[in-house]
Design an enzyme around this catalytic site. Sequence first.
Site, PDB file in Angstrom:
ATOM      1  N   ASP A   5      16.436 -11.257  -4.526  1.00  0.00           N
ATOM      2  CA  ASP A   5      17.745 -10.943  -5.115  1.00  0.00           C
ATOM      3  C   ASP A   5      18.340  -9.645  -4.561  1.00  0.00           C
ATOM      4  OD1 ASP A   5      17.887 -13.244  -6.602  1.00  0.00           O
ATOM      5  OD2 ASP A   5      17.437 -12.309  -8.531  1.00  0.00           O
ATOM      6  N   HIS A  33       0.798  -1.234   0.000  1.00  0.00           N
ATOM      7  CA  HIS A  33       0.000   0.000   0.000  1.00  0.00           C
ATOM      8  C   HIS A  33       0.829   1.281   0.000  1.00  0.00           C
ATOM      9  CE1 HIS A  33      -3.881  -1.889   0.152  1.00  0.00           C
ATOM     10  NE2 HIS A  33      -3.540  -2.618   1.194  1.00  0.00           N
ATOM     11  N   ARG A  61       7.039  -6.372   2.531  1.00  0.00           N
ATOM     12  CA  ARG A  61       5.757  -6.913   2.061  1.00  0.00           C
ATOM     13  C   ARG A  61       5.637  -6.687   0.561  1.00  0.00           C
ATOM     14  NH1 ARG A  61      -0.381  -5.723   4.246  1.00  0.00           N
ATOM     15  NH2 ARG A  61       0.022  -3.554   3.658  1.00  0.00           N
ATOM     16  N   GLU A 117      -6.109 -12.878   5.949  1.00  0.00           N
ATOM     17  CA  GLU A 117      -6.904 -11.657   6.084  1.00  0.00           C
ATOM     18  C   GLU A 117      -8.225 -11.760   5.326  1.00  0.00           C
ATOM     19  OE1 GLU A 117      -4.426  -8.397   4.846  1.00  0.00           O
ATOM     20  OE2 GLU A 117      -3.517  -9.515   3.219  1.00  0.00           O
ATOM     21  N   ASP A 140      -8.225  -5.827   6.607  1.00  0.00           N
ATOM     22  CA  ASP A 140      -8.783  -6.577   5.470  1.00  0.00           C
ATOM     23  C   ASP A 140      -9.727  -7.671   5.956  1.00  0.00           C
ATOM     24  OD1 ASP A 140      -7.904  -5.587   2.889  1.00  0.00           O
ATOM     25  OD2 ASP A 140      -5.885  -5.973   3.613  1.00  0.00           O
TER      26      ASP A 140
HETATM   27  O1  LIG Z   1      -5.466  -5.913   6.678  1.00  0.00           O
HETATM   28  C1  LIG Z   1      -4.616  -5.295   7.326  1.00  0.00           C
HETATM   29  O2  LIG Z   1      -4.833  -4.807   8.443  1.00  0.00           O
HETATM   30  C2  LIG Z   1      -3.284  -5.193   6.729  1.00  0.00           C
HETATM   31  O3  LIG Z   1      -2.882  -6.033   5.977  1.00  0.00           O
HETATM   32  C3  LIG Z   1      -2.480  -3.962   7.001  1.00  0.00           C
HETATM   33  C4  LIG Z   1      -2.929  -2.847   6.097  1.00  0.00           C
HETATM   34  O4  LIG Z   1      -2.734  -3.226   4.771  1.00  0.00           O
HETATM   35  C5  LIG Z   1      -2.161  -1.587   6.395  1.00  0.00           C
HETATM   36  O5  LIG Z   1      -1.691  -1.037   5.222  1.00  0.00           O
HETATM   37  C6  LIG Z   1      -2.986  -0.594   7.112  1.00  0.00           C
HETATM   38  O6  LIG Z   1      -2.368   0.660   7.135  1.00  0.00           O
END
Ligand SMILES: O=C(O)C(=O)C[C@H](O)[C@@H](O)CO
Length: 256
Positions: free
Chosen positions: A86, A47, A72, A151, A177
């Site tokens: 790598d 993100h 991530r 998630e 999520d």
């Molecule tokens: O679902 C979640 O909680 C995450 O995976 C973390 C979020 O993606 C994170 O970017 C919230 O800022």
Amino acid sequence: MQVPHNPFKASLTGDTRYGCWAGFATGYAGEILATTGFDWLLIDGEHAPNTVPTILAQLQAVAAYPCAPVVRAVSHDPALIKQLLDIGTQTLMIPMVDTAEQAAQLVAATRYPPQGFRGVGGGLTRATRWGEVEDYMTTAHEELCLIVQVESRSGVDNAEAIAATPGVDAVFVGPFDLSTDIGHIGNPNHPEVQTMIRHTLDATHAAGKAAGILAPVEEDAKRYADWGFDFIAVGIDISLLRQAAKETVARYKGEK
Ligand SMILES: O=C(O)C(=O)C[C@H](O)[C@@H](O)CO
């Protein structure tokens, strides 16, 4: 030289490890965070506006400090995973893992044949320290740490099998999520979500693996630590800066 030691992997069975989400996507901000005492940093390629070169810059910037980088990826793409490994990523987190089959494919993407299908970068890569690491291809997996994110409802339903997948080192619950997937949009504290989080934690520990979670609110983080989560992201750098900036300006100009 030997393959570099991965202190994050080695620390997973000890006390709770506290981390910070790194969203600025620069080595400069990453280096500042690495000097503050956090045990680990999540360099967010899902993100935050990161690319392989910006992630590389952050890995280089934090390498001198006792703060372990966790990278991530934005997807399950094996070609991207190959590039991230790598450039020297040793702890890799992959979002949205719903089945044990997906988890096994991800493990295979991190292993050279015959265990997997990772391509050979050899002396071209930072991972091998440009060819200086002896036996990199046969030892790299020992210091790689693969974290899969659960998630979704299907991820929680399959948590036992996902956690038990050989080569998966840890499961990280994505509370935002997960809550959104099951219809409690942005509300990880809904009792149904809390039950699912606890179930995922228990399933992960039953498989002998470590469990992590994001909990930027202190009360939530303390509860998850009491439950036994092994690593918890307790801050998000973007939010920390924004909050501090708002509080500072409010002291002079007041709330409008
Ligand atoms: O679902 C979640 O909680 C995450 O995976 C973390 C979020 O993606 C994170 O970017 C919230 O800022």
